[in-house]
Design an enzyme around this catalytic site. Structure first.
Site, short mmCIF file in Angstrom:
data_model
loop_
_atom_site.label_atom_id
_atom_site.label_comp_id
_atom_site.label_asym_id
_atom_site.label_seq_id
_atom_site.Cartn_x
_atom_site.Cartn_y
_atom_site.Cartn_z
N LYS A 201 0.86 -1.19 0.00
CA LYS A 201 0.00 0.00 0.00
C LYS A 201 0.89 1.23 0.00
CE LYS A 201 -3.81 2.23 2.51
NZ LYS A 201 -4.70 2.13 3.67
N LYS A 254 -2.15 -1.63 -3.78
CA LYS A 254 -2.97 -0.42 -3.80
C LYS A 254 -2.05 0.80 -3.92
CE LYS A 254 -6.38 2.08 -0.97
NZ LYS A 254 -7.06 2.16 0.33
#
Length: 329
Positions: A201, A254
């Site tokens: 992330k 992400k």
């Protein structure tokens, strides 16, 4: 002239396989299906609440009853999985509603599993929507405490499991949280609940509209002390390897589109399912361009989702889930 004739006598003509839609479809290497998609949903207190997010057209904050209705619509078009984010009525420094049995996500889980038992309910495990300072964990001054915060993620994951969640997805990026959550789940008999780790992330500029939807903008500073530097690849592989060692069942990347290289690397180097999150900024910029006549929204939507799938993500978290599924039907 001889060179021209030689070119006209080519044996290899790839365009032969592109000359009609029927042939193009027959040789298509990557296909999308509604079951590939996970729809992110934002649950708020109240009844009959359906409030559009200004920066994210066609995305709504919904009360529990409206969330059930939205999920029924998703299942009707073939989307069988959702991920829940909660916006509580009350926020405090410790994010207590994140792990309360009466929390908004816990209420939504129980309602969804009661009304739509076949729906796959994934829960985001973090504190940023629940803390009054908007950060992902407990603070000491302006420093985020790692281990003390992880204890609260375990409590949150357990509260989701007790409410009936099918999968828990820690998104905080604190060290050791996957192993702690796995140990906590196993210790209370939830050995069959998978952990979908936000393994890679990045501290991305593409998250802006999400913070409108989840009311989770940090009150000061940013999240670069725990989310990753977008410049780093080897660190991404290390984070993913650590999460696998700690018991992650699914690895997520992400944002999705800026990081298709990471999706591919994880697909090639691991044997677990890879998820990718097409985040709010990716979604919003396509809508904005389409509203200005610069892009065809449906074509760009399907192309972007296909590229994420082609890179190796078998699970795609996307705000386009319902629209794309309806188009694919």
């Amino acid at each position: 002239m001889a060179a021209i004739e030689n070119r006209l006598d080519l044996i290899h003509r790839p365009r032969r396989l592109r000359k009609s839609e029927g042939i193009r479809e027959m040789v298509r290497e990557t296909r999308l299906h509604p079951s590939d998609f996970v729809a992110p949903l934002f649950v708020v207190p109240g009844e009959k609440v359906r409030r559009e997010v200004v920066s994210m057209p066609e995305v709504f904050q919904t009360s529990v009853d409206e969330t059930v209705r939205e999920c029924a619509e998703l299942m009707r078009v073939g989307v069988r999985s959702v991920i829940l984010f909660g916006i509580p009525e009350h926020k405090d420094a410790e994010g207590t509603d994140a792990y309360s049995d009466r929390g908004i996500v816990q209420q939504a889980i129980r309602a969804l599993k009661r009304e739509l038992p076949e729906l796959v309910v994934i829960t985001d495990v973090c504190l940023c929507e629940y803390t009054d300072h908007g950060h992902c964990g407990l603070l000491s001054g302006e420093r985020i405490l790692n281990d003390e915060s992880v204890e609260l993620y375990v409590r949150s994951a357990l509260s989701h499991a007790h409410a009936g969640a099918d999968i828990v997805a820690p998104s905080d990026m604190m060290d050791g949280r996957v192993g702690a959550i796995r140990e906590g789940l196993d210790g209370e008999g939830f050995t069959d609940i998978p952990v979908m780790s936000y393994a890679v992330k990045y501290a991305s500029a593409f998250y802006g509209p999400f913070r409108d939807a989840a009311d989770s903008a940090p009150g000061f500073g940013d999240r670069r002390s725990h989310q990753m530097d977008p410049a780093n690849v080897r660190e991404a592989m290390r984070e993913a390897a650590l999460d696998l060692d700690e018991g992650a069942d699914i690895l997520m990347v992400k944002p999705a589109m800026p990081n298709l290289d990471i999706v591919r690397l994880l697909f090639d180097s691991t044997d677990v399912p890879i998820a990718a999150y097409q985040v709010s900024g990716e979604y919003a910029m396509m809508h904005a361009a389409a509203r200005n006549g610069w892009l065809d929204l449906d074509r760009s939507m399907i192309e972007s989702l296909t590229c994420i799938r082609r890179a190796g993500a078998s699970i795609i978290l996307t705000y386009f889930a319902k629209r794309a599924a309806a188009l694919l039907a």
